[in-house]
Design an enzyme around this catalytic site. Structure first.
Site, PDB file in Angstrom:
ATOM      1  N   LYS A  19      34.733  45.640  31.027  1.00 50.68           N
ATOM      2  CA  LYS A  19      33.932  44.448  31.366  1.00 50.68           C
ATOM      3  C   LYS A  19      32.956  44.764  32.498  1.00 50.68           C
ATOM      4  O   LYS A  19      31.771  44.443  32.405  1.00 50.68           O
ATOM      5  CB  LYS A  19      34.881  43.306  31.757  1.00 50.68           C
ATOM      6  N   ASP A 311      43.002  43.140  39.148  1.00 53.12           N
ATOM      7  CA  ASP A 311      43.032  42.302  37.939  1.00 53.12           C
ATOM      8  C   ASP A 311      44.316  42.502  37.128  1.00 53.12           C
ATOM      9  O   ASP A 311      44.586  41.739  36.195  1.00 53.12           O
ATOM     10  CB  ASP A 311      41.815  42.608  37.056  1.00 53.12           C
ATOM     11  N   ARG A 342      45.874  33.070  41.340  1.00 53.36           N
ATOM     12  CA  ARG A 342      46.854  33.826  40.544  1.00 53.36           C
ATOM     13  C   ARG A 342      48.210  33.980  41.226  1.00 53.36           C
ATOM     14  O   ARG A 342      49.192  34.295  40.549  1.00 53.36           O
ATOM     15  CB  ARG A 342      46.258  35.195  40.150  1.00 53.36           C
ATOM     16  N   ARG A 384      43.457  36.368  32.146  1.00 49.07           N
ATOM     17  CA  ARG A 384      44.482  37.376  32.482  1.00 49.07           C
ATOM     18  C   ARG A 384      45.880  36.752  32.545  1.00 49.07           C
ATOM     19  O   ARG A 384      46.876  37.418  32.293  1.00 49.07           O
ATOM     20  CB  ARG A 384      44.119  38.104  33.774  1.00 49.07           C
TER      21      ARG A 384
HETATM   22  C1  S3P Z   1      34.627  43.165  39.403  1.00 44.40           C
HETATM   23  C2  S3P Z   1      35.201  43.244  40.639  1.00 44.40           C
HETATM   24  C3  S3P Z   1      36.470  42.586  40.984  1.00 44.40           C
HETATM   25  C4  S3P Z   1      37.255  42.192  39.745  1.00 44.40           C
HETATM   26  C5  S3P Z   1      36.391  41.528  38.717  1.00 44.40           C
HETATM   27  C6  S3P Z   1      35.267  42.461  38.279  1.00 44.40           C
HETATM   28  C7  S3P Z   1      33.328  43.848  39.171  1.00 44.40           C
HETATM   29  O1  S3P Z   1      36.191  41.403  41.715  1.00 44.40           O
HETATM   30  O2  S3P Z   1      38.330  41.351  40.097  1.00 44.40           O
HETATM   31  O3  S3P Z   1      37.154  41.184  37.582  1.00 44.40           O
HETATM   32  O4  S3P Z   1      32.940  44.019  37.995  1.00 44.40           O
HETATM   33  O5  S3P Z   1      32.680  44.232  40.154  1.00 44.40           O
HETATM   34  P1  S3P Z   1      35.944  41.436  43.310  1.00 44.40           P
HETATM   35  O6  S3P Z   1      34.748  42.226  43.570  1.00 44.40           O
HETATM   36  O7  S3P Z   1      35.747  39.996  43.675  1.00 44.40           O
HETATM   37  O8  S3P Z   1      37.198  41.999  43.894  1.00 44.40           O
END
Ligand code: S3P
Length: 424
Positions: A19, A311, A342, A384
């Site tokens: 993602k 995550d 969460r 999730r």
């Molecule tokens: C992500 C960073 C993470 C993660 C999110 C995707 C990204 O969040 O939890 O699902 O693609 O940079 P945070 O940067 O808020 O920790």
């Protein structure tokens, strides 16, 4: 949706594209000159929100299944959108795109669903304002909707109080439009896909320890990107393979970037049998993961590893409930500001299954080995949470019902089909 118990899982699976990497490929491809071809793109709702935002800013993006062509118009090629940019449920879209929008010569507004309107945006507003950006929270509550009036930006050195790749990426992207070298230092290194991919597109990004720096005004050139399988999606199959008796699963082509592989390290600490095969270090590192049923024991998850598995904590909490002994998860306050709280939602739902779990300020304490049974699970529309409890439901006895199960669409539309495909 009712989840059915499964016995002994066998076979191979390829999980959808990562993602984080899929979002970045569309964003950076839009700002590059020429046509970027993305394969194994994640067709989840979050990444489709990113595509729709860039289309609204005049970028032609075509899609055939998981192959995407982004007809980039260069760093200064975006046009003013004629309506609000809809980020849906996606925190990554919101925070990364804000960094880009801050440096444009037009005004834009961003908004999304009920969840996104509660997620903290001050964490990006603070550094952007220090760069001279004009960004406001329209309801003045530090959340979306946001209005961004693009303007020339100043380079800064930002000391981020949170280890967040979204914050780091937002500042680095704004730094492309600044008047000098912009850098970000974070307390612990978070996922570094932005740094890797921007360099691949031709930007000059350097990383030293937990500091990343970018030179302004890069010329980005279109690239080919084959997105690796998402380790966050693979986590559900790792867990189900480890916990279902008599199972052996091969998960093909999973991204194992060291800033994301915390789940593998924790599983091994819990006694998991996972073998890495066909390891490749060409760009983002990948491997095939061979997972065999294992008897798991409790562990402590804390400190610098947290951003590398943030995550995956819902899935780890479920594994801990099935494992023998106590698991302590701490230093994970960030869980409270994800698609749901969460800590609260995992605690509430695991208790419904009969687990011995206690919420703490920055994590959970789970005393495993207590018999677990099916329950009605409230996903709080958090993808999730839904997937973690679907895994639990294939292992425990008794009917398991997941409310809002369709929210898996955010990151893994084919999740339930894939989960049942491996059973007998
Ligand atoms: C992500 C960073 C993470 C993660 C999110 C995707 C990204 O969040 O939890 O699902 O693609 O940079 P945070 O940067 O808020 O920790």
């Amino acid at each position: 949706m009712e989840i059915k118990k499964q016995t002994s899982l066998h076979g191979e699976i390829t999980v959808p594209g990562d993602k984080s990497i899929s979002h970045r490929a569309v964003m950076f491809g839009s700002l590059a000159d020429g046509t970027t071809r993305i394969t194994h793109f994640l067709n989840g709702a979050d990444c489709l929100s990113t595509i729709s935002c860039f289309r609204k800013m005049g970028i032609k993006i075509t899609q055939k299944d998981s192959e995407i062509l982004v007809h980039g118009k260069g760093l200064h090629g975006l046009c003013a959108p004629d309506s609000i940019l809809d980020v849906g449920n996606s925190g990554t879209t919101t925070r990364l795109i804000s960094g880009i929008l801050a440096g444009q010569n037009f005004v834009s507004e961003l908004n999304g669903d009920a969840s996104i309107q509660t997620r903290p945006m001050k964490r990006i507003m603070t550094p952007l304002l220090s760069m001279g950006a004009d960004i406001i929270s329209i309801q003045d509550n530090g959340c979306a909707p946001l209005r961004i009036t693009g303007r020339p930006l100043h380079a800064v050195h930002y000391n981020s109080p949170v280890a967040s790749a979204q914050v780091k990426s937002c500042v680095l992207l704004a730094g492309m439009y600044a008047d000098g070298i912009t850098s970000v230092t974070e307390p612990v290194l978070s996922r570094n896909h932005t740094e890797i991919m921007l360099n691949y597109f031709g930007a000059d990004v350097t990383s030293r320890g937990t500091t990343a720096s970018i030179h302004p005004n890069p010329v980005l050139e279109a690239r080919e990107i084959n997105v690796p399988g998402d380790i966050s999606s693979a986590a559900y199959f790792i867990a189900v393979g480890l916990l279902t008796p008599g199972s052996e699963i091969l998960i093909r082509n999973v991204g194992i970037n060291p800033t994301r592989d915390g789940i593998l390290r924790v599983c091994r600490n819990m006694g998991a049998d996972i073998t890495l095969m066909n390891v490749s270090h060409d760009g983002e590192p990948t491997a095939d993961l061979l997972v065999r049923t294992s008897s798991l024991h409790g562990t402590t998850v804390e400190g610098d590893i947290i951003p590398a598995l943030i995550d995956e904590i819902p899935m780890i909490a479920v594994m801990a409930a099935f494992a023998e002994g106590t698991t302590i998860i701490k230093d994970a306050q960030e869980l409270k500001v994800k698609e749901s709280d969460r800590i609260e939602v995992m605690t509430e739902n695991l208790k419904r299954m009969g687990a011995d779990i206690e919420a703490t300020d920055d994590g959970m304490i789970i005393r495993g080995g207590v018999p677990l049974h099916g329950a009605v699970i409230d996903s709080h529309l958090d993808h999730r949470i839904a997937m973690s409890f679907a895994v639990a439901g294939t292992i425990c006895d008794g009917p398991m019902m997941i409310e809002g199960a369709e929210c898996v669409n955010i990151s893994y539309p084919e999740f339930y089909q894939d989960l049942y495909r491996l059973g007998k």
